[in-house]
Each structure stands twice: as structure tokens, then as C-alpha cells.
Design a protein around this motif. Structure first.
Motif, PDB file in Angstrom:
ATOM      1  N   PRO A 135      33.659   2.484 -98.629  1.00 32.85           N
ATOM      2  CA  PRO A 135      34.124   3.755 -98.053  1.00 32.85           C
ATOM      3  C   PRO A 135      34.577   4.797 -99.063  1.00 32.85           C
ATOM      4  O   PRO A 135      34.477   5.987 -98.803  1.00 32.85           O
ATOM      5  CB  PRO A 135      35.289   3.325 -97.153  1.00 32.85           C
TER       6      PRO A 135
ATOM      7  N   THR B  11      28.791   4.842-102.114  1.00 27.36           N
ATOM      8  CA  THR B  11      29.445   5.400-100.931  1.00 27.36           C
ATOM      9  C   THR B  11      28.344   5.971-100.033  1.00 27.36           C
ATOM     10  O   THR B  11      27.294   6.398-100.528  1.00 27.36           O
ATOM     11  CB  THR B  11      30.434   6.506-101.325  1.00 27.36           C
TER      12      THR B  11
ATOM     13  N   MET C 238      35.346   2.572 -93.276  1.00 26.12           N
ATOM     14  CA  MET C 238      34.168   3.409 -93.395  1.00 26.12           C
ATOM     15  C   MET C 238      33.916   4.173 -92.086  1.00 26.12           C
ATOM     16  O   MET C 238      33.585   5.357 -92.089  1.00 26.12           O
ATOM     17  CB  MET C 238      32.952   2.550 -93.752  1.00 26.12           C
TER      18      MET C 238
ATOM     19  N   PHE D  45      31.761   7.745 -91.163  1.00 31.81           N
ATOM     20  CA  PHE D  45      30.476   7.395 -91.764  1.00 31.81           C
ATOM     21  C   PHE D  45      29.568   6.574 -90.837  1.00 31.81           C
ATOM     22  O   PHE D  45      28.575   6.016 -91.288  1.00 31.81           O
ATOM     23  CB  PHE D  45      30.688   6.607 -93.067  1.00 31.81           C
TER      24      PHE D  45
ATOM     25  N   VAL E 233      25.914   5.281 -91.970  1.00 29.89           N
ATOM     26  CA  VAL E 233      25.664   3.843 -92.141  1.00 29.89           C
ATOM     27  C   VAL E 233      24.442   3.413 -91.333  1.00 29.89           C
ATOM     28  O   VAL E 233      23.573   2.677 -91.827  1.00 29.89           O
ATOM     29  CB  VAL E 233      26.904   3.025 -91.734  1.00 29.89           C
TER      30      VAL E 233
END
Length: 432
Positions: free
Chosen positions: A79, A128, A157, A162, A166
Motif C-alpha cells: 500500500p 505500489t 490497500m 486501491f 488492484v
């Protein structure tokens, strides 16, 4: 002993050099399953040895099953830049006696340099999500032959927004890959949701839940009148507590910067870490903190995850975090594995309900503490009475009981006795 796992000889050499004595619980449970190429959903707190729990089986796979195909073979998502950099450092140490190339891809570093590193075929990339997605959109990455995808600190994360990144990255990876998902808790709805989408027939390794008591961390509350009072309490604690390294958390970078000057005026070795700092300055501050040249770090929640620094045994919440999840992430910086830690929350009146909510959320009661030299006026919320309006209970009104043998005599009736009644009106009442 790590020899129990039948790891490649090169990895056992690295483990011995690093001084790893015996596997931690998460390593004992996760490594054998990962070496069987199974997808895993693992809950383990920070400091439990989870990084080695996913690095060792991944490195073992790349060593024992070499590939002639071009492209990245293992991808690790983290993250924050700090956590990605720490994982990169540990991965290089564990891969020291192999020919595997490890690359780091994070924001704040040179974009073209990262593209060149990828073109030179780094078998392992630690990144990241944001920067990696930029490179994917420019067609700079090839994950069609990826063997292993790892999501570290997945709950954090997702909390940082995100989730879509992801899923987009996972969608570009080899569908036959192995996926390892590590999280601080399995009760995070987003983690369960994303696990259902990217894991296949996975095994669950649950070493902790959100409500674990953190038995190796003493959690205290100190009441404060206002921010000025908090600053005095903070300085006193940092001057009088015994600690190797301390973390002070604020909710904003402005507050973090404001606290630095007065504390340095007390001859304390203080640094600041927040998201608005240039990456080079952040890296330099982290190096100073690790080396002990700075032993107090004032940080925003950016550092609540990804800070893997030994010797942090005091965490002070200058500002109460906005929710229980953030509180767990903050205090998880201390009390690592078998070490003891102390956390202190400075609570003013406007933060009482927030702190009480965190206690209810974690099903724990924190220890109240008074600093004798700095006691304030605020003593906590006033206690409500057990009955009546203050307790929110309606008072039951009993009907008045008539007294036997007693009749109420009205004055107007007395005046009308003996008078002639006008037709159409009611007769005056009389008493016998």
C-alpha cells in the motif's frame, strides 16, 4: 528450524546469515501451504514475520522451477512506498545467494529508470498499485507469464482506495498464477470481497482477528483540556517515559509540523513523516529513524502501515484516530512479536465519544492514567443519574388517590345555596 520447510539451499544460507532462529506462527502455517502452490488468504498482524512467510516460498518456487520465458515471474503489491521499499530490501537479502533480479516500482522515483529496470527482466517486482498501473497503461509491463501475485497489507490497500487498481492489475496477470493475500484482519468486508474475485480454491490461515486483545501492548488514556494541554502532556511523556523509539500520531500534516518545533525546543530528537514530503526527504527521515539519530517520529496515518522499524516501544496518539481500524494500525507499530509496547491516547472532551467508540469496537477497556504534575480540569463526561430526565427515563405519574370521607367544597356552590334557579340552568349542588 527453517530446514523443516525443505527450502532451497540458497535460501537456507540467507536465512542463517540474517540470523533467523525459528519460524514464527504465521511462517509455520503459511509457508508449507504456499510451497504447495495453493492460493492463500492470511490474517497476521504487522511484525509477525509475514514478509518472510510469502517471500521464502515464492523465491523457492522461482529457484526450483526456472523459466526460459521473458517477463516478470513474481509481483508483490504494497500500500505505501515505505512498505514496498522495506519488502524490497528484505527480498534482496533473502535472494542474495541466487541469480534472481529484484525491482522496485513506486511513485516519486524516476519513471524512465523504472521502465529500464523492467526491460532488463527483473523476475520479481515490488510495487505500489498507483505507479504500477501507470506502467501497465503504457504497455511497459508483461505479466502474461506471472507465477505468483502477492497482496501485502491488503486491508490497508483497500482503505486507501486501491480496490479498482488492484483488480485491474490482477486482470492483466496470468490467470494460472498463484495468489497470496495477506491482511491484518479477515473481518474487513473489502478483503473478503476482493478475495472472492482473485483467489481460487484458497486456504485460510487466520492467526488473528480484529478483536485480538494485543496482550503485549499496554493501552492507556490520558485526559486533556485542549491542544495546548496536550502539547504539555506529550512533552512530559517523551521526557519521562522509558523507550528506545517513539511514534507520535496526528490526523493532519499541519499538526505534525506544528509539534516538531516545540519538542525540539525540549532537546528531543524529533522527525516528521507525512505524505506531502518529497520522496527523498521521506527516505532520509526513515534512515535517520532506523539508525536512531532521530528517536521520535511524528507521523500521519501514512506511516501507520508500512513502517517496519525495530525498537518502537512507545506510541502516542496526539489526535484520536477517526476509527478503530486506524487505531489498530497505529498501535501495531509497537509490541512486535514477543516485545512489550506502550500506547497512550491523549483525549480531550470533543474526542471522548470517538475514543469510547474505539473501545466498544475492539471490545476492550483501556487504562485511565493521570499525570500528577499536569492534571487538567476535564475529568471525562458527567455521569448521568440513574433515574429521571438525565437518564432518559420518563417519570411515571401516579393518579391522585381520593381521601375517604372528604368532599371538596367549591366556593361558588356555597354562594348559590338558597337562591332561586333560573329556568334552563343547572341546579347548584348542595351538600347533605
Amino acid at each position: 528450524m527453517f530446514s523443516y520447510f525443505s527450502l532451497a539451499e540458497q535460501l537456507l544460507l540467507a536465512v542463517n546469515k540474517l540470523g533467523f532462529d525459528k519460524p514464527t506462527p504465521v511462517q509455520i502455517q503459511a509457508i508449507p501451504l504456499a510451497m504447495e502452490h495453493k492460493d492463500l488468504l492470511v490474517s497476521a498482524e504487522t511484525g509477525s514475520g509475514k514478509t518472510a512467510a510469502f517471500l521464502l516460498p515464492t523465491l523457492h518456487r522461482l529457484i526450483t522451477l526456472p523459466s526460459t520465458k521473458f517477463g516478470t515471474r513474481a509481483l508483490i503489491l504494497a500500500p505505501t512506498r515505505e512498505l514496498a521499499r522495506q519488502t524490497f530490501t528484505q527480498c534482496r537479502k533473502l535472494a542474495e545467494f541466487t541469480s534472481l533480479k529484484v525491482g522496485l516500482v513506486t511513485g516519486g522515483d524516476d519513471f524512465k529508470h523504472q521502465q529500464g529496470m523492467i526491460r532488463r527482466n527483473a523476475e520479481i517486482i515490488i510495487s505500489t498499485p498507483g505507479r504500477l498501473l501507470e506502467l501497465i497503461e503504457q504497455e511497459s509491463l508483461d505479466f502474461s507469464h506471472l507465477d505468483v501475485l502477492i497482496l501485502d497489507e491488503a486491508d490497508r490497500m483497500l482503505d486507501m482506495g486501491f480496490s479498482e487498481a488492484v483488480l485491474a492489475i490482477a486482470g492483466r496477470c496470468n490467470s494460472q498464477r498463484q495468489t497470496l493475500l495477506f491482511s491484518a484482519t479477515l473481518t474487513h468486508y473489502g478483503v473478503i470481497k476482493i478475495a472472492d474475485r482473485i483467489l481460487k480454491n484458497h486456504k485460510v490461515v487466520a492467526l488473528n482477528t480484529l478483536y485480538d486483545g494485543h496482550s503485549n501492548i499496554e493501552q492507556q488514556i490520558v485526559l486533556a483540556d485542549d491542544n495546548e494541554h496536550k502539547q504539555k502532556l506529550l512533552a512530559w511523556l517523551l521526557l519521562n517515559e522509558t523507550y528506545n523509539k517513539a511514534l507520535v500520531f496526528t490526523n493532519t500534516r499541519i499538526k505534525a509540523n506544528e509539534l516538531q518545533g516545540p519538542l525540539r525546543g525540549q532537546k528531543l530528537r524529533v522527525g516528521v513523516l507525512h505524505g506531502e514530503m518529497d520522496q527523498k526527504d521521506r527516505n532520509r527521515m526513515m534512515e535517520l529513524f532506523r539508525a536512531g539519530e532521530v528517536n521520535i517520529m511524528i507521523a500521519t496515518d501514512l506511516a501507520a502501515r508500512g513502517l517496519d522499524v525495530k525498537g518502537i516501544n512507545l506510541v502516542i496518539n496526539f489526535d484520536i484516530p477517526r476509527n478503530g481500524i486506524d487505531y489498530i494500525h497505529r498501535i501495531g507499530r509497537t509490541g512486535r512479536i514477543d516485545e512489550l509496547g506502550l500506547t497512550i491516547a491523549l483525549v480531550k472532551a470533543t474526542e471522548w465519544n470517538l475514543m469510547a467508540g474505539i473501545e466498544r469496537f475492539l471490545k476492550q477497556k483501556f487504562k485511565r492514567r493521570n499525570i500528577k504534575d499536569l492534571q487538567g480540569k476535564y475529568k471525562g463526561p458527567k455521569k448521568l443519574k440513574a433515574s429521571g430526565k438525565a437518564a432518559g427515563i420518563k417519570k411515571k405519574i401516579e393518579p391522585k388517590k381520593a381521601v375517604a370521607g372528604k368532599v371538596k367544597i367549591r366556593h361558588r356552590d356555597q354562594k348559590n345555596i338558597g337562591k332561586r334557579r333560573v329556568p334552563g340552568t343547572k341546579p347548584a349542588s348542595t351538600e347533605n
